[in-house]
Design a protein around this motif. Structure first.
Motif, PDB file in Angstrom:
ATOM      1  N   SER A   1       0.825  -1.211   0.000  1.00 53.91           N
ATOM      2  CA  SER A   1       0.000   0.000   0.000  1.00 53.91           C
ATOM      3  C   SER A   1       0.856   1.257   0.000  1.00 53.91           C
ATOM      4  O   SER A   1       0.380   2.339  -0.363  1.00 53.91           O
ATOM      5  N   THR A   2       2.128   1.122   0.384  1.00 55.91           N
ATOM      6  CA  THR A   2       3.050   2.267   0.352  1.00 55.91           C
ATOM      7  C   THR A   2       3.937   2.235  -0.887  1.00 55.91           C
ATOM      8  O   THR A   2       4.887   3.008  -0.986  1.00 55.91           O
ATOM      9  N   HIS A   3       3.637   1.324  -1.821  1.00 54.51           N
ATOM     10  CA  HIS A   3       4.354   1.235  -3.083  1.00 54.51           C
ATOM     11  C   HIS A   3       3.497   1.853  -4.185  1.00 54.51           C
ATOM     12  O   HIS A   3       2.280   1.657  -4.232  1.00 54.51           O
ATOM     13  N   PHE A   4       4.156   2.571  -5.087  1.00 57.87           N
ATOM     14  CA  PHE A   4       3.473   3.264  -6.171  1.00 57.87           C
ATOM     15  C   PHE A   4       4.105   2.779  -7.466  1.00 57.87           C
ATOM     16  O   PHE A   4       5.290   3.039  -7.712  1.00 57.87           O
ATOM     17  N   VAL A   5       3.333   2.064  -8.267  1.00 57.01           N
ATOM     18  CA  VAL A   5       3.895   1.243  -9.332  1.00 57.01           C
ATOM     19  C   VAL A   5       3.238   1.568 -10.672  1.00 57.01           C
ATOM     20  O   VAL A   5       2.004   1.616 -10.775  1.00 57.01           O
TER      21      VAL A   5
END
Length: 326
Positions: A272-276
């Protein structure tokens, strides 16, 4: 000036000879500055933390690195995200960040937190103590640091620290920004409301509305207007011009750290703290997960390919329209 659009360098394993390590770091700072980021940050650890790699991975000491970057850049703010209070005497830390401010021509920001990584405390012989003790130490340290940054002097008698007319000169300014990092709704946010101009909130996106309300309540308890305390969130970015490459980077990262073997709930919390994805994908994810909650700024890490050409520019392409910098 607070962090609006920041770029943080969290890891130093670039598969290059040691002599080429710092030039690779410096190149990232140059690209971030040119791309319009307002802040370049490094992490403050002596052994790499589990999120970024094994303990024996290459890592540079933060303040010597920031001083070198100060001489190699001209506009970006420079900070540790965040300094572990337990690693340095607070009067010494105040002197260090003030010296960084002088070297950089007024571009230093003090990011600070209570400290949490027990392994490196044990390795280096630092007292770790209990969580409560670390926050007691941080509360005293912030009083000393604020005295030294604002007035150039500190006299303080506490349980953990003492100063006797400690001198902090030369100084360029009396308003060097203090950033407090963490997610504690009582202790961390209370210290931020009392001492800081900025708080970097460490939380998963779903928690941000609650975190902001708690932060605003701590401000009200200090009779402070919450709008005077700027907020930012840190996120890990996996970006590429095409979606397939970005997702492959993310999968490789998850596999290398064993995250892909975790339970679905634990994995979902981490990701949820990754932006892909592409710049458009990342922009939409940051907008809906972070900025829509009322957060003011975003600091991006790109551990897989941040040191490679064009990555920083792609992050800026995604985020500059959402987070204009002054």
């Amino acid at each position: 000036m607070a962090i609006q659009l920041g770029y943080v360098i969290p890891a130093f394993d670039y598969a290059v000879p040691v002599k080429d390590l710092f030039p690779t770091v410096m190149a990232q700072a140059h690209r971030a500055e040119a791309a319009g980021f307002d802040t370049v940050a490094v992490i403050d650890h002596f052994s790499q933390i589990p999120h970024w790699g094994p303990p024996n991975a290459s890592i540079l000491e933060s303040y010597t690195t920031l001083a070198a970057l100060a001489a190699a850049t001209s506009t970006v703010q420079l900070t540790a995200l965040v300094t572990g209070n337990t690693y340095r005497n607070p009067a010494l830390l105040a002197k260090m960040v003030t010296s960084l401010d002088v070297i950089s021509g007024g571009r230093a920001q003090l990011g600070i937190g209570a400290g949490w990584y027990e392994l490196e405390h044990r390795q280096l012989g630092y007292d770790f103590g209990t969580t409560g003790e670390r926050f007691e130490r941080l509360a005293e340290a912030l009083q000393i640091i604020e005295q030294m940054l604002r007035t150039g002097r500190s006299s303080f008698t506490g349980t953990w620290y003492d100063t006797d007319n400690a001198i902090n000169e030369p100084r360029l300014r009396d308003n060097l920004p203090i950033l407090v990092g963490g997610g504690g709704e009582k202790k961390t946010f209370a210290l931020a409301a009392r001492h800081a101009s900025h708080v970097d909130i460490m939380a998963v996106p779903a928690e941000l509305p609650r975190k902001l309300e708690a932060l605003h309540q701590r401000c009200r308890e200090q009779h402070r207007d919450p709008s005077t305390l700027t907020t930012s969130v840190f996120g890990t970015v996996f970006i590429a011009a095409d979606r397939t490459t970005a997702h492959r980077h993310h999968q490789d990262y998850m596999h290398a750290r064993g995250f892909d073997t975790l339970s679905d709930d634990h994995k979902a919390m981490i990701t949820s703290t990754h932006f892909v994805g592409t710049p458009d994908d990342v922009a939409e994810q940051v907008r809906t997960r972070v900025l829509a909650a009322g957060i003011n700024g975003f600091t991006a890490a790109a551990p897989v390919n941040g040191h490679q050409p064009d990555t920083i520019e792609l992050i800026a392409q995604a985020l500059r329209p959402l987070i204009p910098t002054h």
